[in-house]
Write an enzyme that holds these catalytic residues in place. Sequence first.
Site, PDB file in Angstrom:
ATOM      1  CG  ASP A 457      -2.019   0.978   1.170  1.00 15.57           C
ATOM      2  OD1 ASP A 457      -2.337   1.437   0.066  1.00 15.57           O
ATOM      3  OD2 ASP A 457      -2.568   1.317   2.232  1.00 15.57           O
ATOM      4  CD  GLU A 460      -0.910   5.234  -4.126  1.00 14.51           C
ATOM      5  OE1 GLU A 460      -0.250   5.384  -3.089  1.00 14.51           O
ATOM      6  OE2 GLU A 460      -1.748   4.336  -4.264  1.00 14.51           O
ATOM      7  CG  ASP A 535      -8.471   4.422   0.717  1.00 18.16           C
ATOM      8  OD1 ASP A 535      -8.310   3.179   0.663  1.00 18.16           O
ATOM      9  OD2 ASP A 535      -7.674   5.160   1.283  1.00 18.16           O
TER      10      ASP A 535
HETATM   11  C1  GLC Z   1      -4.901   3.170   2.868  1.00 15.11           C
HETATM   12  C2  GLC Z   1      -5.438   1.943   2.160  1.00 15.11           C
HETATM   13  C3  GLC Z   1      -6.484   1.278   3.020  1.00 15.11           C
HETATM   14  C4  GLC Z   1      -5.876   0.938   4.365  1.00 15.11           C
HETATM   15  C5  GLC Z   1      -5.293   2.175   5.013  1.00 15.11           C
HETATM   16  C6  GLC Z   1      -4.542   1.856   6.293  1.00 15.11           C
HETATM   17  O1  GLC Z   1      -5.866   4.138   2.978  1.00 15.11           O
HETATM   18  O2  GLC Z   1      -5.969   2.278   0.903  1.00 15.11           O
HETATM   19  O3  GLC Z   1      -6.984   0.134   2.404  1.00 15.11           O
HETATM   20  O4  GLC Z   1      -6.848   0.376   5.186  1.00 15.11           O
HETATM   21  O5  GLC Z   1      -4.402   2.808   4.132  1.00 15.11           O
HETATM   22  O6  GLC Z   1      -3.472   1.025   6.052  1.00 15.11           O
END
Ligand code: GLC
Length: 875
Positions: A457, A460, A535
Amino acid sequence: MTSLFKQVSRIVQGVRILGAGLVIQSALYPFRKAYYNAKFHDGGNSSLRGWLGILDALRNPQVSPLTPADCTFPGDVRAVRVDRRAVELSCDNAVVRLTVLAEDLIRVRLSPTGEFPPPFSYAVTREDADWPTVDFAFHESKEAVEIRTARLTCRVTKSPCRLTFLDLDGAVISADAAGMGWRGERVACWKTLGPDEHLYGLGEKALGLDKRGMAFEMWNRDPQTYSPGDDPIYLNIPFLLGLREGRGYGIFYDNTFRSWFDLGAGQEDVVRFEAAGGELRYYFFYGPELTTVLDRYTELTGRMIMPPLWALGYHQNRWSYYPEARVREIAHEFRARRIPCDSIHLDIHYMDGYRCFTWNRRHFPDPARMIADLGEQGFKVVVMIDAGIKADPKYWVCAEGLEQGMFCTYPDGRIFGGPVWPGECHFPDFTSPRVRAWWGELYRGLVEMGVAGVWNDMNEPVVIGFQGDTFPDCVRHDWEGQGADHRQAHNVYGMQMARATAEGLMRLRPDERPLVITRSAWAGAQRYCMNWTADNQSTWPQLKLTMPMVMTLGLCGMAFSGPDTGGFSGTPDGELLTRWMQLGVFTPFFRNHTAILTGDQEPWVHGEPYTTINRRFVELRYRLLPYVYTAFWQCAQSGLPIMRPLLLGWQDDPRTHALDDEFLFGDAFLVAPIGEPGATSRQVYLPAGTWYDFWSDAVYVGGRDVLVDAPLERMPLFVRAGSVIPMWPVMQYVGQRPVDVLTLHVYPGDGESWLYEDDGHSWACQRGEYRLTRFTLRREGGALELRCQIEGSYTPTYDRYRVVVHGVEHEPRRVTADGQPVAEWTFDAESRQLRFNVIKIRPPRSPVETHRCKLCRICCKFPSRKGHTRPRRSG
Ligand code: GLC
């Protein structure tokens, strides 16, 4: 006023989630970024310029799009050179090189300097020399140059140099308007847009399927939750598909810089693609079928890797399940309530202060033990790993990274830093093979503990600024030893992170197929990972948005995708969650996830009738797993998406060209989810052909809209006549017990269906250990005949088929299986279903043999091809 309210509530929410310290760091970050960008501008190093840069950033200067009047163009063609593969056109101001890679694939390059270094690309998997040479005819006249392959013509006018792609009948597929131009580092190309043209693709876009009339930016960005229309978001792929008067084509703009696609927004009959830097290099694909374009595009950029079968089951998640007792409780609830589930994901709270590759031992004292116990109950654990590594020299990952020079730096060699969840972070430079190797090895501990999958995650990459931010442009990257700044490397950062993860997992567990979920990626990432659409919000419009988003990703090679089912920000009510779970059964990735500070979202939280309905639908996903797995295999073979827009099957039917709210799932299903609260019916467009209502077996003739019932317990679902759908018995997780019987649901008609099977987790399939069955269904007079053809050396655990024939009007006179009369069958006149067993399926005698047999022949009456039979309830 509303916007002020939004800003204030954003700050309040931010403080609740991040803490005041991080909010302040984040608020200051944009200034820090502006400072460094200005300080190192154009290769310089001046602190004064840095401070002035902050002032400049406050003015927020906007870049306006290039127009033809701003640009230099190649001019006229002065000389032409032809070799075995390419035609080079020397023009007044530039050289244009056209390379024929396949009969339906031509690469176009523009070089103002006349130099064409080997085209380095993170997306493209093949060297030019690896494409078999293609014969093409070359013709030159005073006005033009023509290249003609067996599938298309590329005509270049000489004065000025402009390209037109035509089919063999001379019809225009795509043509330059102003053509290719540049100003400074910026490059752009203008093409005409036909009156009837439709445009698709560009990766993850929070909009409908047909993108004509809109403009897009390609710059991977964390929008910190998005609404329909927000752009850009996490994952961009500069691959555009067009459909012009029935002719499907593709353009892959192989440029990683920030870029823009204007698809008739500025000028309704012109398409513009532009990049802030880099080469103007694009690949032109011709169909005419869009499926052919996808096949070729995924040949060029790589095909999806086959995921492990358990990844196709149901996943449960939230930000975050902790402590361990809560994780165990969730697992227990699934099994106690008999709602199938294969995986629980651990979001950032499992870590020690958000330090990647660590555990919070207070909350998870013995992770290996917990993972083993969950494993006994059939759960796989997937963990999150973010891109940012806490800048803390006492933390081993950071210490190793610092010592070995693994992090991105400023041009003066100092390590770049910015805030993410743990506070100030450093960021591995995933464009370096050395860093990828190191990163892959970091997973060793997690793998040894039994972690089954990884969720990457914030890649980007995100630096948490006030609006979601990223690195300054000046940050340096290795770029496979060639060096690049962040302007060039930004869009591939997430993809290279996922690649490093996947390659690491493959080294650590060479016999297992990896599951890597990524938020950000770029063209070609399907070779390493899958993605989720991140999200979103728990709203009805977002449920509906899931469809065009996932379909579009599928059109760009990223077919294994899915949303946060139920929505990420906000809390869905029972109805919304159930409707979303129903849709989730038919999204390639089926995972329920929600944000921090939201209500619980597990399938049972709203009580009855929701829990029972949710259970039935998750069970349906599990029954369909052999079918779903086969759809994945098809995708891995030819790039055909799993969740498909109808236009891939009925490209000539204008009704399919902008159809956002229904889709095909694999070859046989047409899915029409409910996207409105309180709806108990909906209009569904059925394309040409004959369709069975999955729930009632009612038969419909397509080419029209039908109004179908959709009480909460049903989502409109149709099966194409002529299909054979393989189903397993319901299990609580993949591999709970050996499958002893495979049920073949037969929907009379003429058609061909596939079933792909292997061990579901290893690479043995690449050594021929798979079984591929082709079912052929034919109606001849009063008989229905099902034949099958089996190849491959994998032997499944079952040895018989249970056959369920749908829509049988009358009890059959005779049923034969493999030439022998079937002694026993059951026929239910009410449900119009005929059931019998076919025992002992003879496998091929050797891996190279193909076994063919007439599986069964049923002599009776079936619904006519025309007309609409009475709906009846299935038994
Ligand atoms: C980001 C991710 C989400 C996750 C959050 C905390 O917003 O897109 O899926 O729960 O980070 O890690």
